[in-house]
Enzyme design. Sequence first.
Site, mmCIF file in Angstrom:
data_model
loop_
_atom_site.group_PDB
_atom_site.id
_atom_site.type_symbol
_atom_site.label_atom_id
_atom_site.label_comp_id
_atom_site.label_asym_id
_atom_site.label_seq_id
_atom_site.Cartn_x
_atom_site.Cartn_y
_atom_site.Cartn_z
ATOM 1 N N SER A 113 0.817 -1.217 0.000
ATOM 2 C CA SER A 113 0.000 0.000 0.000
ATOM 3 C C SER A 113 0.852 1.268 0.000
ATOM 4 C CB SER A 113 -0.955 0.006 1.195
ATOM 5 O OG SER A 113 -0.247 -0.231 2.383
ATOM 6 N N SER A 114 2.015 1.251 0.652
ATOM 7 C CA SER A 114 2.860 2.454 0.688
ATOM 8 C C SER A 114 3.383 2.777 -0.706
ATOM 9 C CB SER A 114 4.064 2.249 1.612
ATOM 10 O OG SER A 114 3.640 1.827 2.862
ATOM 11 N N ALA A 116 2.076 1.817 -3.552
ATOM 12 C CA ALA A 116 0.953 2.188 -4.430
ATOM 13 C C ALA A 116 0.527 3.636 -4.164
ATOM 14 C CB ALA A 116 -0.212 1.229 -4.229
ATOM 15 N N ASP A 157 7.867 -3.490 -6.016
ATOM 16 C CA ASP A 157 6.489 -3.102 -5.692
ATOM 17 C C ASP A 157 6.106 -1.800 -6.398
ATOM 18 O OD1 ASP A 157 8.457 -1.909 -4.176
ATOM 19 O OD2 ASP A 157 7.472 -2.207 -2.247
#
Length: 326
Positions: A113-114, A116, A157
């Site tokens: 999530s970070s 993204a 990521d």
Amino acid sequence: MTKQITVSAPGKLMLLGEHAVVYDRPCLVTAVGQRMKATITLTESPFFELNAPDVNVANYRKPISALLSGEVPKGAKFVEVAVANFFGKYPLKSGGIKIETNSEFSAEFGFGSSSASTVCTIKALSEITGANLDQKAIFDLAYKTVLDIQGKGSGFDVAAATYGGTLYFVTGGKVIEPLKVENLPIVVGYSGIKVDTVTLINQVSEKAKKYPEVIEAIYDQIKNLVEKAKKAVLEKDWATVGELMNINEGVLSALGVESQKLADMIYAAREAGAYGAKLSGAGIGDCMIAFTPTENRDKINQSITNAGGKVIDVQINVEGVRIENV
Ligand code: MEV
């Protein structure tokens, strides 16, 4: 100039190559269809404002000129550093910005999530200011942001959030190669254990300091596994991918990042007929993945649940960062 824009970016799931990819080796990663969204509005007053309910940030506000100064709340870090990095290169001529982020997935899963939200922030700023950065420029600025905060990480990521799809990726974006894949027969099981990626990278790096030739040889083996798996994925040879995943799990265990819980879920999936299964990501917690023949899927899902995991229904190989509306 546009006043408001919403963008979204996907999460990621590591297929093979974790840990070794931090040290100049390749990995395979796929983007998952649970997305982070960010809406950016240009404002008249020269302030940076942030609402990020998923990470408990409400009405956080400071002058644009004071970005990065003072105490930055944990939940605001990635967005604030991304904004500072962006304006460091492409200064805002006047006024300020208001950002709201919302996630379709829990930060607990380890779907990234970070990264993204960092990619969303850079993409939205790029569009709203007219900087129009291409994918590689978005990747580079978002990866710099992640390194500024975490100090470590391969950037796989960030690449998944930016490019989407399924990628063959080498540390720092030295190679980012989209693979022609329609679907992958994957099952994802969440262990319920939260892990800190940097702590685990550090643990593995301590081992590498103690036994450099042993750990380097493991990284080289992981590289070989990734190269073979890339070929097998492109040929849709799932039995071979599964076998390579099992070997990859063996060496991840040797690196010390397997846990009893993940091992229980992985062995359960294999015993229920998976082609292969392994942990996905930093290890110890987060998720495991299994490649499964269609006919065994229900049995495998049940076996992961019986082993104490939670099967997460996710789409994979999805689109990278995109504009939702303007
Ligand atoms: C964590 O999800 C995967 C690692 O390889 C770290 C990284 O690549 O940044 C352990």
